[in-house]
Design a protein around this motif. Sequence first.
Motif, mmCIF file in Angstrom:
data_model
loop_
_atom_site.group_PDB
_atom_site.id
_atom_site.type_symbol
_atom_site.label_atom_id
_atom_site.label_comp_id
_atom_site.label_asym_id
_atom_site.label_seq_id
_atom_site.Cartn_x
_atom_site.Cartn_y
_atom_site.Cartn_z
ATOM 1 N N GLY A 111 0.807 -1.197 0.000
ATOM 2 C CA GLY A 111 0.000 0.000 0.000
ATOM 3 C C GLY A 111 0.844 1.252 0.000
ATOM 4 O O GLY A 111 2.053 1.221 0.244
ATOM 5 N N HIS A 112 0.179 2.351 -0.297
ATOM 6 C CA HIS A 112 0.770 3.678 -0.393
ATOM 7 C C HIS A 112 0.379 4.433 0.875
ATOM 8 O O HIS A 112 -0.768 4.351 1.318
ATOM 9 C CB HIS A 112 0.147 4.361 -1.614
ATOM 10 N N VAL A 113 1.337 5.157 1.462
ATOM 11 C CA VAL A 113 1.050 5.948 2.658
ATOM 12 C C VAL A 113 1.313 7.422 2.359
ATOM 13 O O VAL A 113 2.372 7.774 1.819
ATOM 14 C CB VAL A 113 1.918 5.483 3.851
ATOM 15 N N VAL A 114 0.350 8.265 2.661
ATOM 16 C CA VAL A 114 0.496 9.704 2.448
ATOM 17 C C VAL A 114 0.132 10.428 3.745
ATOM 18 O O VAL A 114 -0.917 10.149 4.339
ATOM 19 C CB VAL A 114 -0.425 10.188 1.296
ATOM 20 N N ASP A 115 1.021 11.310 4.199
ATOM 21 C CA ASP A 115 0.782 12.060 5.444
ATOM 22 C C ASP A 115 0.444 11.125 6.615
ATOM 23 O O ASP A 115 -0.452 11.412 7.429
ATOM 24 C CB ASP A 115 -0.347 13.077 5.260
ATOM 25 N N GLY A 116 1.157 9.996 6.683
ATOM 26 C CA GLY A 116 0.991 9.084 7.821
ATOM 27 C C GLY A 116 -0.302 8.283 7.823
ATOM 28 O O GLY A 116 -0.649 7.661 8.822
ATOM 29 N N LYS A 117 -1.028 8.305 6.702
ATOM 30 C CA LYS A 117 -2.274 7.524 6.595
ATOM 31 C C LYS A 117 -2.203 6.613 5.372
ATOM 32 O O LYS A 117 -1.581 6.966 4.365
ATOM 33 C CB LYS A 117 -3.490 8.454 6.432
ATOM 34 N N VAL A 118 -2.860 5.439 5.467
ATOM 35 C CA VAL A 118 -2.934 4.545 4.313
ATOM 36 C C VAL A 118 -3.777 5.217 3.235
ATOM 37 O O VAL A 118 -4.955 5.507 3.443
ATOM 38 C CB VAL A 118 -3.563 3.191 4.700
ATOM 39 N N ALA A 119 -3.154 5.468 2.085
ATOM 40 C CA ALA A 119 -3.874 6.131 0.992
ATOM 41 C C ALA A 119 -4.500 5.117 0.037
ATOM 42 O O ALA A 119 -5.614 5.320 -0.451
ATOM 43 C CB ALA A 119 -2.926 7.058 0.236
ATOM 44 N N HIS A 120 -3.790 4.043 -0.242
ATOM 45 C CA HIS A 120 -4.297 2.991 -1.141
ATOM 46 C C HIS A 120 -3.796 1.629 -0.696
ATOM 47 O O HIS A 120 -2.636 1.507 -0.309
ATOM 48 C CB HIS A 120 -3.749 3.175 -2.577
ATOM 49 N N PHE A 121 -4.638 0.641 -0.802
ATOM 50 C CA PHE A 121 -4.195 -0.752 -0.741
ATOM 51 C C PHE A 121 -3.878 -1.158 -2.177
ATOM 52 O O PHE A 121 -4.635 -0.815 -3.097
ATOM 53 C CB PHE A 121 -5.291 -1.659 -0.169
#
Lengths: 69, 69, 69, 69, 69, 69, 69, 69, 69, 69, 69, 69
Positions: free
Chosen positions: C47-57
Amino acid sequence: MSDNVYKITEVVGTSETSIEDAITGAVERTAETVRDIGWFEVTDTRGHVVDGKVAHFQVTVRIGFHVKD
Amino acid sequence: MSDNVYKITEVVGTSETSIEDAITGAVERTAETVRDIGWFEVTDTRGHVVDGKVAHFQVTVRIGFHVKD
Amino acid sequence: MSDNVYKITEVVGTSETSIEDAITGAVERTAETVRDIGWFEVTDTRGHVVDGKVAHFQVTVRIGFHVKD
Amino acid sequence: MSDNVYKITEVVGTSETSIEDAITGAVERTAETVRDIGWFEVTDTRGHVVDGKVAHFQVTVRIGFHVKD
Amino acid sequence: MSDNVYKITEVVGTSETSIEDAITGAVERTAETVRDIGWFEVTDTRGHVVDGKVAHFQVTVRIGFHVKD
Amino acid sequence: MSDNVYKITEVVGTSETSIEDAITGAVERTAETVRDIGWFEVTDTRGHVVDGKVAHFQVTVRIGFHVKD
Amino acid sequence: MSDNVYKITEVVGTSETSIEDAITGAVERTAETVRDIGWFEVTDTRGHVVDGKVAHFQVTVRIGFHVKD
Amino acid sequence: MSDNVYKITEVVGTSETSIEDAITGAVERTAETVRDIGWFEVTDTRGHVVDGKVAHFQVTVRIGFHVKD
Amino acid sequence: MSDNVYKITEVVGTSETSIEDAITGAVERTAETVRDIGWFEVTDTRGHVVDGKVAHFQVTVRIGFHVKD
Amino acid sequence: MSDNVYKITEVVGTSETSIEDAITGAVERTAETVRDIGWFEVTDTRGHVVDGKVAHFQVTVRIGFHVKD
Amino acid sequence: MSDNVYKITEVVGTSETSIEDAITGAVERTAETVRDIGWFEVTDTRGHVVDGKVAHFQVTVRIGFHVKD
Amino acid sequence: MSDNVYKITEVVGTSETSIEDAITGAVERTAETVRDIGWFEVTDTRGHVVDGKVAHFQVTVRIGFHVKD
């Protein structure tokens, strides 16, 4: 000997809706005949496709349970 | 040297409800102390069983973050 | 020869909400151009993480389909 | 206890030119904060592609270092 | 029996400069005592670090050669 | 559905001189027929030996590209 | 060429008492015919059972040794 | 020391007709120079294709034999 | 650039009688649409069971072919 | 969020006498700086050989510990 | 049909003192209900840590036994 | 709950003549005590060698069967 022994059984749970549901089904079904289940481990996540749609998730779980004396 | 370097840390998130929740918890908890997280990768999905029911999902995630100069 | 032959294609589905959604997206998108899909198998969950949150699985699935004569 | 203990840290080095460069960057960057590095092991070789050309090699290395008393 | 048989030997080549050099060294050294080498396969890429710098690349290669009658 | 889908194709690049060259060749050749390549991953590094010398590096790369609507 | 080359040989040691003993036996037996052994790596731990008791531990070790000029 | 030691050698057998034939060829050829072979294990099954037909099965077998005192 | 590039496609062959037959079927069916196949590699051997008897062998093969200019 | 998070650190313990000793050393050394260690997992068992004798067992362990709020 | 058939069961043995003890416990406990055990294979070595000390070794063993007519 | 659950059992079939025969033997023997077997998967192909000849093929198969309510 006071050390514990556990057995591992392998089960495939299936669900039309989610991976968690398939896991839960595999664990709860196993619990009908095996007591003292302690843990599970997912080893395979597959599924069935019908008419271009996911029909079932099929999740293989190894389930560990305590062997009582 | 202008090329980037990333570090990978391994974290186990847990959740009573879902695998996604366990992943999210692991990432967000790591983000409290590590900045610039870029990606994660699931390497293990396990769980705890109590009284024949899934009590927790335990998901091991490798979390990559940018090492700033 | 009457024995069947299947082909496997590898696709990465993505979703902001769940692993099942990412799998479903990969299968349904593949079904737009390939008929007779029979099964899938998950090989990687990232997954992709943006600003400390999971953005995409991001879920890699091998998708098997029947090769018709 | 006189026996030695080592720690392993996982780092991704990147380079526009070569795999060796990516490894070297990962090791040298780690050496800025960790002393007594003894060895590395490559576990993954990936890369970024932009406009049909390899833009970066991304090499994951496990780096082992001596934990001094 | 006219079918061919090959043997595989495992060798670790080392080089201060590149992975290719380490592979080449392993193959050429093996060729001093073994004839009819046909192929190699890299199974491990490691290295030695001294004073925070890569001192040697150590590449394990499986080397296949024809067993003549 | 706005979530992205990627496809993975597997290609073996070859080079007489280096592993990077073999990777680059595989990516660039694939880019002649596939647009929007985003990444690659090396899964196998082999080679051909002729007269006791490395004749070709053969590098298997999985190449991921965006499937546009 | 001054770079070193090592060879790996695979040996199975056995012992009635311990895994360490099986490893030690494999290494020492190999040392009777091969000089300059530098390291070993355990790849498999199996055993023989007779009358419901462990009769032998069988440990497969890869043994690396320096190829001298 | 009375405990036994075994050595493992890796061989690729080939056959135009069957996987079993390739295995048998690898074992019997090895038995010409090595006594006391006890077991084999298949680790790779590949093959050569010529003009769209399977020309050879190539089966890699690890062959274990007893090292006599 | 004169270096060769190969593509790998994954196919599942099936047969009621043998593993070799399933492989052969997968290769020959692929050869109907792809020229210059050079090799195959077996990655999975499964099967279907009906009424307690093996109904089909299902063999997954990776098939490599030359990409001509 | 009340769900627990754990971190995994990788350590190599060494011992002149046994694998268990190497594991124990790795765990106890880690416990000097990390509290709430819960489990370990062995991923690699190697060793150093000097003058044809096993000089050290080197055991890589993944060590999991609770991240307290 | 005179050919033999064996079954494999997976068991986790535990011990406060050694890996061998955990294996022995798993095998002997299994032998209380299963006759004709022939071999075991270690697939996982883990352990429990309490107060910074190894409390138990937990060793997963696959145990093979002869299925008599 | 209408979703299906399957169990996996691991069996080693043996044959003096072929891999298919060993698989068939394992499946048919299991079918004597387990109903509703649906599939098998080969995980290991080994064999016994006596006097330099293959005496038995030993094939490990995972066998999946439906757990009826």
